[in-house]
Scaffold this motif. Sequence first.
Motif, PDB file in Angstrom:
ATOM      1  N   MET A   1     -27.930  24.987  30.471  1.00  0.00           N
ATOM      2  CA  MET A   1     -29.382  25.130  30.449  1.00  0.00           C
ATOM      3  C   MET A   1     -29.759  26.564  30.819  1.00  0.00           C
ATOM      4  N   ALA A   2     -30.816  27.037  30.277  1.00  0.00           N
ATOM      5  CA  ALA A   2     -31.228  28.421  30.448  1.00  0.00           C
ATOM      6  C   ALA A   2     -31.972  28.678  31.755  1.00  0.00           C
ATOM      7  N   ILE A   3     -32.369  27.610  32.483  1.00  0.00           N
ATOM      8  CA  ILE A   3     -33.088  27.775  33.750  1.00  0.00           C
ATOM      9  C   ILE A   3     -32.241  27.176  34.867  1.00  0.00           C
ATOM     10  N   THR A   4     -31.993  27.979  35.906  1.00  0.00           N
ATOM     11  CA  THR A   4     -31.204  27.534  37.047  1.00  0.00           C
ATOM     12  C   THR A   4     -32.139  27.077  38.160  1.00  0.00           C
ATOM     13  N   ALA A   5     -31.968  25.845  38.616  1.00  0.00           N
ATOM     14  CA  ALA A   5     -32.776  25.324  39.722  1.00  0.00           C
ATOM     15  C   ALA A   5     -32.228  25.859  41.037  1.00  0.00           C
ATOM     16  N   ILE A   6     -33.089  26.448  41.831  1.00  0.00           N
ATOM     17  CA  ILE A   6     -32.725  26.951  43.157  1.00  0.00           C
ATOM     18  C   ILE A   6     -32.789  25.780  44.133  1.00  0.00           C
ATOM     19  N   THR A   7     -31.742  25.606  44.938  1.00  0.00           N
ATOM     20  CA  THR A   7     -31.675  24.461  45.839  1.00  0.00           C
ATOM     21  C   THR A   7     -31.676  24.836  47.319  1.00  0.00           C
ATOM     22  N   SER A   8     -31.644  26.143  47.630  1.00  0.00           N
ATOM     23  CA  SER A   8     -31.683  26.557  49.037  1.00  0.00           C
ATOM     24  C   SER A   8     -32.247  27.972  49.140  1.00  0.00           C
ATOM     25  N   VAL A   9     -32.712  28.320  50.333  1.00  0.00           N
ATOM     26  CA  VAL A   9     -33.212  29.673  50.570  1.00  0.00           C
ATOM     27  C   VAL A   9     -32.078  30.673  50.381  1.00  0.00           C
ATOM     28  N   GLN A  10     -30.895  30.330  50.844  1.00  0.00           N
ATOM     29  CA  GLN A  10     -29.737  31.213  50.691  1.00  0.00           C
ATOM     30  C   GLN A  10     -29.428  31.467  49.215  1.00  0.00           C
ATOM     31  N   GLU A  11     -29.498  30.416  48.401  1.00  0.00           N
ATOM     32  CA  GLU A  11     -29.249  30.568  46.969  1.00  0.00           C
ATOM     33  C   GLU A  11     -30.297  31.481  46.336  1.00  0.00           C
ATOM     34  N   PHE A  12     -31.563  31.344  46.742  1.00  0.00           N
ATOM     35  CA  PHE A  12     -32.632  32.219  46.236  1.00  0.00           C
ATOM     36  C   PHE A  12     -32.321  33.676  46.579  1.00  0.00           C
ATOM     37  N   ASP A  13     -31.958  33.900  47.839  1.00  0.00           N
ATOM     38  CA  ASP A  13     -31.653  35.262  48.275  1.00  0.00           C
ATOM     39  C   ASP A  13     -30.485  35.850  47.486  1.00  0.00           C
ATOM     40  N   GLU A  14     -29.452  35.050  47.263  1.00  0.00           N
ATOM     41  CA  GLU A  14     -28.271  35.533  46.542  1.00  0.00           C
ATOM     42  C   GLU A  14     -28.540  35.731  45.056  1.00  0.00           C
ATOM     43  N   LYS A  15     -29.107  34.705  44.408  1.00  0.00           N
ATOM     44  CA  LYS A  15     -29.226  34.739  42.945  1.00  0.00           C
ATOM     45  C   LYS A  15     -30.438  35.500  42.431  1.00  0.00           C
ATOM     46  N   VAL A  16     -31.563  35.413  43.136  1.00  0.00           N
ATOM     47  CA  VAL A  16     -32.780  36.084  42.665  1.00  0.00           C
ATOM     48  C   VAL A  16     -32.906  37.466  43.296  1.00  0.00           C
ATOM     49  N   LEU A  17     -32.939  37.509  44.619  1.00  0.00           N
ATOM     50  CA  LEU A  17     -33.108  38.798  45.286  1.00  0.00           C
ATOM     51  C   LEU A  17     -31.866  39.665  45.164  1.00  0.00           C
ATOM     52  N   GLY A  18     -30.720  39.059  44.899  1.00  0.00           N
ATOM     53  CA  GLY A  18     -29.491  39.806  44.709  1.00  0.00           C
ATOM     54  C   GLY A  18     -29.158  40.080  43.257  1.00  0.00           C
ATOM     55  N   SER A  19     -30.058  39.719  42.358  1.00  0.00           N
ATOM     56  CA  SER A  19     -29.769  39.865  40.930  1.00  0.00           C
ATOM     57  C   SER A  19     -29.882  41.315  40.468  1.00  0.00           C
ATOM     58  N   LYS A  20     -29.150  41.622  39.437  1.00  0.00           N
ATOM     59  CA  LYS A  20     -29.250  42.918  38.765  1.00  0.00           C
ATOM     60  C   LYS A  20     -29.952  42.661  37.442  1.00  0.00           C
ATOM     61  N   GLY A  21     -30.972  43.424  37.158  1.00  0.00           N
ATOM     62  CA  GLY A  21     -31.728  43.223  35.936  1.00  0.00           C
ATOM     63  C   GLY A  21     -32.963  42.383  36.197  1.00  0.00           C
ATOM     64  N   LEU A  22     -33.480  41.783  35.137  1.00  0.00           N
ATOM     65  CA  LEU A  22     -34.726  41.034  35.201  1.00  0.00           C
ATOM     66  C   LEU A  22     -34.467  39.559  35.495  1.00  0.00           C
ATOM     67  N   ALA A  23     -35.183  39.031  36.487  1.00  0.00           N
ATOM     68  CA  ALA A  23     -35.125  37.608  36.827  1.00  0.00           C
ATOM     69  C   ALA A  23     -36.556  37.091  36.912  1.00  0.00           C
ATOM     70  N   ILE A  24     -36.761  35.881  36.415  1.00  0.00           N
ATOM     71  CA  ILE A  24     -38.087  35.248  36.462  1.00  0.00           C
ATOM     72  C   ILE A  24     -37.932  33.913  37.162  1.00  0.00           C
ATOM     73  N   VAL A  25     -38.830  33.669  38.128  1.00  0.00           N
ATOM     74  CA  VAL A  25     -38.796  32.423  38.883  1.00  0.00           C
ATOM     75  C   VAL A  25     -40.056  31.628  38.586  1.00  0.00           C
ATOM     76  N   ASP A  26     -39.853  30.374  38.200  1.00  0.00           N
ATOM     77  CA  ASP A  26     -40.930  29.427  37.927  1.00  0.00           C
ATOM     78  C   ASP A  26     -41.110  28.562  39.180  1.00  0.00           C
ATOM     79  N   PHE A  27     -42.228  28.750  39.887  1.00  0.00           N
ATOM     80  CA  PHE A  27     -42.567  27.915  41.038  1.00  0.00           C
ATOM     81  C   PHE A  27     -43.431  26.775  40.518  1.00  0.00           C
ATOM     82  N   TRP A  28     -43.028  25.535  40.767  1.00  0.00           N
ATOM     83  CA  TRP A  28     -43.662  24.368  40.159  1.00  0.00           C
ATOM     84  C   TRP A  28     -43.585  23.172  41.110  1.00  0.00           C
ATOM     85  N   ALA A  29     -44.218  22.070  40.717  1.00  0.00           N
ATOM     86  CA  ALA A  29     -44.093  20.783  41.423  1.00  0.00           C
ATOM     87  C   ALA A  29     -44.276  19.662  40.400  1.00  0.00           C
ATOM     88  N   ALA A  30     -43.618  18.551  40.641  1.00  0.00           N
ATOM     89  CA  ALA A  30     -43.650  17.426  39.698  1.00  0.00           C
ATOM     90  C   ALA A  30     -45.055  16.840  39.541  1.00  0.00           C
TER      91      ALA A  30
END
Length: 109
Positions: free
Chosen positions: A1-30
């Motif tokens: 799948m093209a969208i990765t679900a973030i499951t922890s604050v640590q994962e956000f810090d590593e994958k989004v804030l630690g990313s190289k290049g462009l990252a887009i985060v979709d903040f949503w609720a069911a």
Amino acid sequence: MAITAITSVQEFDEKVLGSKGLAIVDFWAAWCEPCTVMRPEVEAVAERFEGQVEFFSVDAEDKNLRGILLKEDIDGIPSMVFYRDGKMLDSLVGYKKADVLESLIKEVI
């Protein structure tokens, strides 16, 4: 799948804030109707830009992820936040069509 679900604050810090290049985060609720209507459009855009942009999603209702919303100053959903090399570039709040999202991505690529 093209969208990765973030499951922890640590994962956000590593994958989004630690990313190289462009990252887009979709903040949503069911329970958010605009979020659920917008989701297929976000998925389509994520597939079109796969390999160029990393897409992530954060469930705003997940109590374990609330620290992200506070830290990133998210005060409305749906919100799409653009990051380059871990730094916030821009954000969109509210329902946006796929073509609006695509044009913004093309501007920052």
